[in-house]
Design an enzyme around this catalytic site. Structure first.
Site, PDB file in Angstrom:
ATOM      1  N   HIS A 178       0.837  -1.221   0.000  1.00  0.00           N
ATOM      2  CA  HIS A 178       0.000   0.000   0.000  1.00  0.00           C
ATOM      3  C   HIS A 178       0.868   1.265   0.000  1.00  0.00           C
ATOM      4  O   HIS A 178       0.423   2.323   0.448  1.00  0.00           O
ATOM      5  CB  HIS A 178      -0.905   0.075   1.258  1.00  0.00           C
ATOM      6  CG  HIS A 178      -1.963  -0.974   1.332  1.00  0.00           C
ATOM      7  ND1 HIS A 178      -2.391  -1.485   2.533  1.00  0.00           N
ATOM      8  CD2 HIS A 178      -2.679  -1.597   0.373  1.00  0.00           C
ATOM      9  CE1 HIS A 178      -3.335  -2.393   2.312  1.00  0.00           C
ATOM     10  NE2 HIS A 178      -3.520  -2.478   1.000  1.00  0.00           N
ATOM     11  N   GLU A 384      -4.424   6.305  -5.349  1.00  0.00           N
ATOM     12  CA  GLU A 384      -3.215   5.618  -5.815  1.00  0.00           C
ATOM     13  C   GLU A 384      -3.034   5.787  -7.320  1.00  0.00           C
ATOM     14  O   GLU A 384      -1.914   5.900  -7.808  1.00  0.00           O
ATOM     15  CB  GLU A 384      -3.325   4.120  -5.475  1.00  0.00           C
ATOM     16  CG  GLU A 384      -3.236   3.856  -3.990  1.00  0.00           C
ATOM     17  CD  GLU A 384      -3.879   2.541  -3.588  1.00  0.00           C
ATOM     18  OE1 GLU A 384      -5.124   2.468  -3.621  1.00  0.00           O
ATOM     19  OE2 GLU A 384      -3.163   1.614  -3.233  1.00  0.00           O
TER      20      GLU A 384
END
Ligand code: ADP
Length: 404
Positions: A178, A384
């Site tokens: 992540h 992201e």
């Protein structure tokens, strides 16, 4: 035609998420998701100019077919010729990849070799790269690794208490995942606090289907809860997070599990799903508790929140100051119930939640949810895809200007 767009692809085992960005101003022109690939229910949703279309796809529909379908839409809207590079999310980059990387045969081989450390993710990421190369053969493909942001961790954080030779000879260490999400929210939190990232320290909790907590000191990751694989750390949707490794021996030696069965149990049948016996989806578990007072749903939420609170508290050992606690990911951005439950266990660290702010800061909103006498607590929707687009654009522009 001006080439000024970046296509971002995020390939999962049976899904493909995609977005088309104009990196010069961060505008997202098109986005979508192909899901349930390889099944009878395969479908692709594309959002363009505020309108969403959904098409059900003939089976068997794979990643390459999904990309072809996306390309038809891009061609229809005359967007395909404006793309100058493709950015790919790749989950595991090991120790060698700590920056955005132009994909070539060696890089693909490394991604493939690293599949042994991320068997659920890297093979799918590679399928996406290959499918994209087959269609966009003249465009540069860039890999952005989830592990890259965590490569700044010190040895004391990434080494396990096992023989050192296992690290040196077999790369067994904490890698963390992540990374693009933790990096993005840290950047946004620094902006919100009017500070530069390199003078800011945060603890960020990315809570989605996968969950991780990261300590960020002066803008760099110094420790994170996910480890050698995305199984360590806090409890997740279907993943157990930390357990006593002795449980594995007990399962194998006393209860006759095979190693494949143990892996399936810990990766797919544990976490919120395993404890509740109901679902891995946080919304369903919250409903089961709030509407039907299901006690196992409450238990799953309690274990989930306690483990995350414990992880957040433990990461204060990695920091010398703490500017804010950040929540992100599907659960972190939307569940006021989970946030309240976690924060209520962090009073000793001077974190206190404002119920009003916590209830309103949901569904894509950025904001503070702490009381006036608390340390800062921020909710920041992650992005992201944007980090991948920005870093892809920077790498390609840099390489182009280098050649000029
Ligand atoms: P992924 O890790 O697959 O990207 P997401 O970040 O989208 O997953 O997070 C999915 C999780 O977010 C699911 O458990 C879902 O139930 C949870 N979630 C999404 N919206 C809400 C909401 N309004 N309330 C509680 N949980 C939510």
């Amino acid at each position: 035609m001006k080439k000024n767009l970046i296509l971002v692809l995020n390939c999962g085992s049976s899904s493909l998420k995609f977005s088309l960005f104009k990196p010069e101003n961060g505008e997202k022109l098109l986005s979508g998701l192909a899901e349930r690939l390889f099944s009878e229910q395969a479908s692709i949703k594309i959002k363009y100019l505020g309108q969403t279309s959904q098409t059900f796809l003939p089976s068997p529909f794979d990643h390459q077919e999904a990309i072809k379908n996306l390309v038809e839409t891009l061609v229809f809207h005359e967007l395909n010729l404006q793309i100058f590079a493709i950015g790919h999310r790749v989950v595991h980059g090991g120790e060698n990849y700590c920056t955005p990387t132009l994909v070539n045969e060696d890089v693909k081989k490394s991604i493939n070799d690293l599949s042994r450390l991320a068997p659920l993710h890297n093979p799918a990421n590679l399928i996406g790269i290959n499918a994209s190369e087959a269609i966009f053969s003249d465009l540069p493909q860039v890999a952005i690794f989830d592990t890259a942001f965590h490569q700044t961790m010190p040895e004391k954080a990434y080494l396990y208490g096992i023989p050192y030779a296992l690290y040196k000879e077999h790369g067994i260490r904490r890698y963390g995942f992540h990374g693009t999400s933790h990096y993005f929210v840290a950047q946004e939190a620094a902006k919100a606090l009017n500070q530069t990232l390199d003078e800011s320290s945060f603890i960020s909790a990315h809570l989605g289907n996968g969950c991780s907590v990261t300590a960020i000191k002066n803008g760099a990751s110094v420790d994170t809860s996910l480890g050698f694989t995305p199984l360590e750390g806090v409890m997740m949707g279907t993943r157990s997070g930390d357990i006593d490794p002795g449980i594995i021996f007990h399962l194998v030696n006393q209860l006759d599990y095979t190693t494949e069965q143990v892996s399936h149990l810990l990766n797919k049948e544990s976490g919120l799903l395993g404890v509740s016996g109901l679902s891995n989806d946080c919304r369903e578990i919250e409903d089961a508790w709030l509407k039907y007072k299901n006690p196992r749903a409450k238990l799953a939420l309690d274990v989930f929140c306690y483990r995350i609170a414990k992880s957040i508290a433990s990461f204060t050992a990695s920091l010398t100051s703490l500017d804010a606690l950040i929540f992100t990911g599907g659960i972190g951005e939307n569940s006021n119930l989970i946030r309240e439950c976690i924060i209520s266990q962090l009073g000793l660290l001077n974190f206190y939640v404002s119920n009003d702010k916590n209830e309103t800061c949901r569904f894509g909103q950025t904001g503070y949810i702490n009381t006036h006498n608390s340390r800062h607590i921020l909710v920041i929707p992650t992005n992201e895809e944007w980090v991948i687009a920005e870093q892809t654009s920077q790498l390609i522009s840099y390489q182009t200007s280098d050649k000029e």
